[in-house]
Design a protein around this motif. Structure first.
Motif, PDB file in Angstrom:
ATOM      1  N   ALA A 360       0.836  -1.199   0.000  1.00  9.13           N
ATOM      2  CA  ALA A 360       0.000   0.000   0.000  1.00  9.13           C
ATOM      3  C   ALA A 360       0.873   1.251   0.000  1.00  9.13           C
ATOM      4  O   ALA A 360       2.032   1.236   0.418  1.00  9.13           O
ATOM      5  N   GLY A 361       0.287   2.350  -0.464  1.00 12.24           N
ATOM      6  CA  GLY A 361       1.016   3.611  -0.469  1.00 12.24           C
ATOM      7  C   GLY A 361       0.071   4.778  -0.278  1.00 12.24           C
ATOM      8  O   GLY A 361      -1.011   4.805  -0.860  1.00 12.24           O
ATOM      9  N   ALA A 362       0.460   5.731   0.557  1.00 14.47           N
ATOM     10  CA  ALA A 362      -0.345   6.933   0.775  1.00 14.47           C
ATOM     11  C   ALA A 362       0.329   8.155   0.183  1.00 14.47           C
ATOM     12  O   ALA A 362      -0.052   9.280   0.462  1.00 14.47           O
ATOM     13  N   ALA A 363       1.347   7.941  -0.623  1.00 11.92           N
ATOM     14  CA  ALA A 363       2.072   9.009  -1.295  1.00 11.92           C
ATOM     15  C   ALA A 363       2.784   8.407  -2.489  1.00 11.92           C
ATOM     16  O   ALA A 363       2.844   7.182  -2.645  1.00 11.92           O
ATOM     17  N   SER A 364       3.336   9.255  -3.337  1.00 13.27           N
ATOM     18  CA  SER A 364       4.114   8.775  -4.475  1.00 13.27           C
ATOM     19  C   SER A 364       5.541   8.530  -4.016  1.00 13.27           C
ATOM     20  O   SER A 364       6.289   9.471  -3.723  1.00 13.27           O
ATOM     21  N   TYR A 365       5.943   7.272  -3.943  1.00 15.04           N
ATOM     22  CA  TYR A 365       7.288   6.955  -3.472  1.00 15.04           C
ATOM     23  C   TYR A 365       8.351   7.443  -4.456  1.00 15.04           C
ATOM     24  O   TYR A 365       9.489   7.717  -4.071  1.00 15.04           O
ATOM     25  N   ASP A 366       7.986   7.586  -5.713  1.00 17.68           N
ATOM     26  CA  ASP A 366       8.914   8.092  -6.712  1.00 17.68           C
ATOM     27  C   ASP A 366       9.284   9.545  -6.441  1.00 17.68           C
ATOM     28  O   ASP A 366      10.326  10.034  -6.894  1.00 17.68           O
ATOM     29  N   SER A 367       8.410  10.247  -5.692  1.00 17.66           N
ATOM     30  CA  SER A 367       8.638  11.666  -5.395  1.00 17.66           C
ATOM     31  C   SER A 367       9.341  11.888  -4.062  1.00 17.66           C
ATOM     32  O   SER A 367       9.596  13.031  -3.692  1.00 17.66           O
ATOM     33  N   PHE A 368       9.649  10.830  -3.331  1.00 18.99           N
ATOM     34  CA  PHE A 368      10.411  10.983  -2.100  1.00 18.99           C
ATOM     35  C   PHE A 368      11.811  11.495  -2.435  1.00 18.99           C
ATOM     36  O   PHE A 368      12.288  11.366  -3.571  1.00 18.99           O
ATOM     37  N   THR A 369      12.454  12.079  -1.464  1.00 20.03           N
ATOM     38  CA  THR A 369      13.837  12.491  -1.673  1.00 20.03           C
ATOM     39  C   THR A 369      14.689  11.260  -1.964  1.00 20.03           C
ATOM     40  O   THR A 369      14.264  10.124  -1.738  1.00 20.03           O
ATOM     41  N   ALA A 370      15.888  11.481  -2.464  1.00 19.16           N
ATOM     42  CA  ALA A 370      16.748  10.353  -2.818  1.00 19.16           C
ATOM     43  C   ALA A 370      17.023   9.461  -1.607  1.00 19.16           C
ATOM     44  O   ALA A 370      16.926   8.230  -1.686  1.00 19.16           O
ATOM     45  N   PHE A 371      17.352  10.082  -0.469  1.00 20.42           N
ATOM     46  CA  PHE A 371      17.618   9.286   0.728  1.00 20.42           C
ATOM     47  C   PHE A 371      16.335   8.664   1.275  1.00 20.42           C
ATOM     48  O   PHE A 371      16.336   7.530   1.757  1.00 20.42           O
ATOM     49  N   GLY A 372      15.221   9.410   1.206  1.00 21.76           N
ATOM     50  CA  GLY A 372      13.952   8.863   1.677  1.00 21.76           C
ATOM     51  C   GLY A 372      13.543   7.640   0.881  1.00 21.76           C
ATOM     52  O   GLY A 372      13.141   6.608   1.444  1.00 21.76           O
ATOM     53  N   GLY A 373      13.645   7.714  -0.450  1.00 24.27           N
ATOM     54  CA  GLY A 373      13.344   6.563  -1.284  1.00 24.27           C
ATOM     55  C   GLY A 373      14.307   5.416  -1.041  1.00 24.27           C
ATOM     56  O   GLY A 373      13.916   4.242  -1.054  1.00 24.27           O
ATOM     57  N   GLY A 374      15.577   5.759  -0.806  1.00 26.94           N
ATOM     58  CA  GLY A 374      16.558   4.721  -0.501  1.00 26.94           C
ATOM     59  C   GLY A 374      16.248   3.992   0.790  1.00 26.94           C
ATOM     60  O   GLY A 374      16.462   2.775   0.902  1.00 26.94           O
ATOM     61  N   LEU A 375      15.739   4.725   1.777  1.00 32.94           N
ATOM     62  CA  LEU A 375      15.371   4.086   3.047  1.00 32.94           C
ATOM     63  C   LEU A 375      14.177   3.155   2.873  1.00 32.94           C
ATOM     64  O   LEU A 375      14.104   2.102   3.515  1.00 32.94           O
ATOM     65  N   LEU A 376      13.223   3.532   2.018  1.00 29.13           N
ATOM     66  CA  LEU A 376      12.107   2.626   1.727  1.00 29.13           C
ATOM     67  C   LEU A 376      12.624   1.324   1.125  1.00 29.13           C
ATOM     68  O   LEU A 376      12.159   0.236   1.470  1.00 29.13           O
ATOM     69  N   MET A 377      13.589   1.448   0.218  1.00 27.44           N
ATOM     70  CA  MET A 377      14.188   0.261  -0.388  1.00 27.44           C
ATOM     71  C   MET A 377      14.952  -0.560   0.646  1.00 27.44           C
ATOM     72  O   MET A 377      14.847  -1.785   0.699  1.00 27.44           O
ATOM     73  N   ALA A 378      15.725   0.123   1.472  1.00 26.06           N
ATOM     74  CA  ALA A 378      16.537  -0.578   2.466  1.00 26.06           C
ATOM     75  C   ALA A 378      15.665  -1.333   3.466  1.00 26.06           C
ATOM     76  O   ALA A 378      16.043  -2.414   3.933  1.00 26.06           O
ATOM     77  N   ALA A 379      14.501  -0.774   3.800  1.00 27.90           N
ATOM     78  CA  ALA A 379      13.589  -1.473   4.715  1.00 27.90           C
ATOM     79  C   ALA A 379      13.143  -2.802   4.128  1.00 27.90           C
ATOM     80  O   ALA A 379      12.978  -3.791   4.857  1.00 27.90           O
ATOM     81  N   MET A 380      12.954  -2.847   2.809  1.00 32.58           N
ATOM     82  CA  MET A 380      12.619  -4.120   2.158  1.00 32.58           C
ATOM     83  C   MET A 380      13.841  -5.022   2.057  1.00 32.58           C
ATOM     84  O   MET A 380      13.751  -6.244   2.224  1.00 32.58           O
ATOM     85  N   MET A 381      14.997  -4.438   1.784  1.00 32.91           N
ATOM     86  CA  MET A 381      16.213  -5.236   1.638  1.00 32.91           C
ATOM     87  C   MET A 381      16.620  -5.916   2.932  1.00 32.91           C
ATOM     88  O   MET A 381      17.339  -6.917   2.916  1.00 32.91           O
ATOM     89  N   LEU A 382      16.169  -5.378   4.061  1.00 35.95           N
ATOM     90  CA  LEU A 382      16.406  -6.045   5.343  1.00 35.95           C
ATOM     91  C   LEU A 382      15.765  -7.423   5.386  1.00 35.95           C
ATOM     92  O   LEU A 382      16.061  -8.223   6.265  1.00 35.95           O
TER      93      LEU A 382
END
Length: 571
Positions: A360-382
């Motif tokens: 689910a998403g309540a915002a456009s993840y593509d529009s997050f800052t570079a580090f913010g989007g990277g943290l979303l990815m890292a949370a999954m990579m964990l």
């Protein structure tokens, strides 16, 4: 009283965490009473398990009779795995046919059947609990296809993950046996006794909060300025609860939980965040009860909680204090955010979704800052262990705990032990294979996509951000998440086929190693815990486990993250 965006986000986070603290104990105990213990106590191994067996309900007996299984028999790990595969294969076939033939179904809303590759991708997506959607929901799928197809698979895929986690914990608890329970009993009880009641209660609350629920077709209305607009309808509140509770995350609307009909206000947003995190958190309490040590459950909860708070704080900070002219002028990274949720609330929702295997998403993840989007990815990579998906979060946490035990054993110079079972080279091979499987498929998929000019053309951005879009897509698919950066056109023949294969391997390869590990542990005789044994509860072990998780993701994914989000931030 007026709150700033940051204060509102912090208050929402405190409210959600407080609700989790209050609810995870009764729900975890409920899951333990109804799912943890197998129904038959015919030998000393099962009778030694904590708790009391619960009789089959009548509707459950009907299901067992229909499927043709002996609910009072048990399965070894290979039989358990074959049952998982059999159910999932049937699920893919049935859902594929529903999506292909949806034009013949009632309430199709004029939508035609999906193309072969899109139907394949979508069927695999929902059966693997990924819910990756290469289409706009409101203009592609009919109501029956959503409820009878996608909705049922949301229940089924979550129950499969829950069942596999129970089998692993039984492997830790049992001794000198090959039996891990009965998959069909675990699966049926997870659906009927846990997921269905929670969905009913959550559905009522969401309807009360303003989420729509009807079987109406689109209708045209006249706006105040004299223009007309088409307003969609649909049984949204029926699907929304299981979408969130199961970690499925599929959006009824293309905007998912950013759509006001699916998530009207801040109160419903907080409830949706709670629903995403509730079962993965409660199952940690169930684990503690199953192994006979509530403190062991609290230790894993501390690991998940520490990682969740760390990623939430960093993401909020990145979105509020991001660099760039537009961000500085607006006071925060407002692009792609819903004003009714705010930057902090959108960040909290995003991390909750990517930390809980929910697309689910309540915002456009593509529009997050570079580090913010990277943290979303890292949370999954964990491995989505903070707290992760339904069931998958628990066995992911146990895998990283076994790595921590192994490291602790090396430090004290003795064979590592976990819940009075030796972690021998055989067990560590299964753990290593578990950790290699998901990174291998997602990095291989990303590399293959970037090597093909036709697939690079699907990126709406170039450079590091375009690479991040592709990396995010394969990370999301391999980790059964389903969220997307939304800057990538994934509805192509190649991406529909490739992402579906990554979903299959990313979901079921780890399950093979989890169940094989459970079988190996169950056959062991418990060892005596001595003063030299590594303690697997308490703050020190929790800290070692957090450290192990961060090191594992860093060693595996730092080069890829450096090419994507890190390079994007440094441009």
């Amino acid at each position: 009283m007026t709150f700033t965006d940051t204060e509102a986000g912090v208050c929402q986070a405190i409210a959600v965490i407080g609700a989790l603290v209050l609810l995870h104990i009764p729900l975890g105990d409920y899951i333990f009473r109804h799912l943890a213990v197998t129904p038959s106590h015919t030998d000393r191994q099962r009778s030694a398990e904590p708790g009391a067996a619960k009789p089959h309900w009548r509707i459950e007996r009907w299901i067992y009779r229909f499927v043709g299984v002996d609910a009072d028999s048990e399965q070894n790990w290979a039989q358990y795995l074959r049952s998982v595969f059999a159910l999932s294969a049937v699920g893919v076939l049935v859902l594929y046919l529903i999506l292909r033939l949806q034009a013949l179904l009632p309430y199709s809303q004029g939508n035609r059947g999906l193309s072969p590759t899109l139907a394949w991708d979508t069927a695999v997506s929902f059966v693997t609990n990924t819910s990756w959607q290469n289409y706009a929901g409101e203009t592609t799928t009919g109501y029956v296809a959503v409820i009878a197809g996608l909705g049922i698979e949301a229940f089924a895929s979550a129950a499969v993950g829950l069942a596999v986690s129970l089998a692993l914990v039984r492997g830790l608890v049992r001794r000198e046996t090959s039996e891990l329970g009965n998959f069909w009993v675990d699966f049926t009880r997870a659906c009927i006794r846990v997921l269905l009641p929670l969905s009913v209660v959550a559905g009522v609350l969401l309807i009360a909060g303003g989420v729509i629920d009807n079987w109406n077709a689109w209708h045209t209305t006249t706006l105040a300025n004299g223009t007309t607009a088409s307003i969609p309808g649909g049984p949204v509140a029926v699907w929304e609860p299981i979408k969130l509770i199961s970690g499925d995350g599929g959006g009824f609307f293309n905007a998912s939980s950013a759509h006001p009909f699916e998530n009207p206000n801040g109160a419903t947003s907080a409830l949706e965040i709670l629903l995403m995190l509730l079962v993965p958190t409660a199952i940690l309490r169930t684990y503690g009860r199953m192994v006979g040590s509530v403190r062991a459950g609290y230790t894993l909860l501390a690991v998940a909680g520490t990682l969740f708070l760390l990623f939430t704080a960093l993401t909020m900070y990145s979105e509020i204090h991001g660099s760039g002219i537009a961000t500085t002028a607006a006071g925060a990274a407002m692009n792609g955010k819903e004003t009714r949720f705010g930057v902090s609330g959108s960040s909290l929702f995003g991390i909750s979704a990517t930390s809980s295997a929910d697309g689910a998403g309540a915002a456009s993840y593509d529009s997050f800052t570079a580090f913010g989007g990277g943290l979303l990815m890292a949370a999954m990579m964990l491995g989505e262990i903070s707290p992760g998906g339904v069931g998958s979060g628990l066995y992911g946490l146990l895998m990283v705990a076994l790595v921590a035990v192994f490291l602790g054993g090396l430090m004290v110079g003795r064979t590592p032990e976990f819940t009075a079972k030796r972690v021998t080279p055989q067990e560590m091979k299964y753990v290593a294979l578990y950790y290699l499987s998901s990174p291998f498929v997602l990095l291989a998929g990303t590399a293959l996509a970037m090597s093909r000019p036709g697939e690079r053309a699907s990126m709406n951005n170039v450079g590091p951000h375009g690479f991040s879009e592709v990396l995010y897509a394969f990370t999301s698919s391999a980790n059964s998440n389903g969220s997307a950066f939304a800057g990538l056109n994934g509805n192509t023949t190649w991406y529909n086929v490739a992402l579906a294969l990554v979903m299959l391997f990313g979901r079921f390869l780890p399950m093979i190693f989890v169940l094989a590990l459970a079988g190996a542990l169950a056959r062991q005789r418990p060892v005596a815990v001595t003063a030299g044994s590594v303690r697997t509860t308490g703050p020190m072990f929790a800290g070692l486990t957090v450290f192990s998780a961060l090191v594992l993701v860093g060693l595996t994914f730092l080069p890829a993250l450096a090419l994507g989000p890190v390079a994007d931030a440094l441009r």
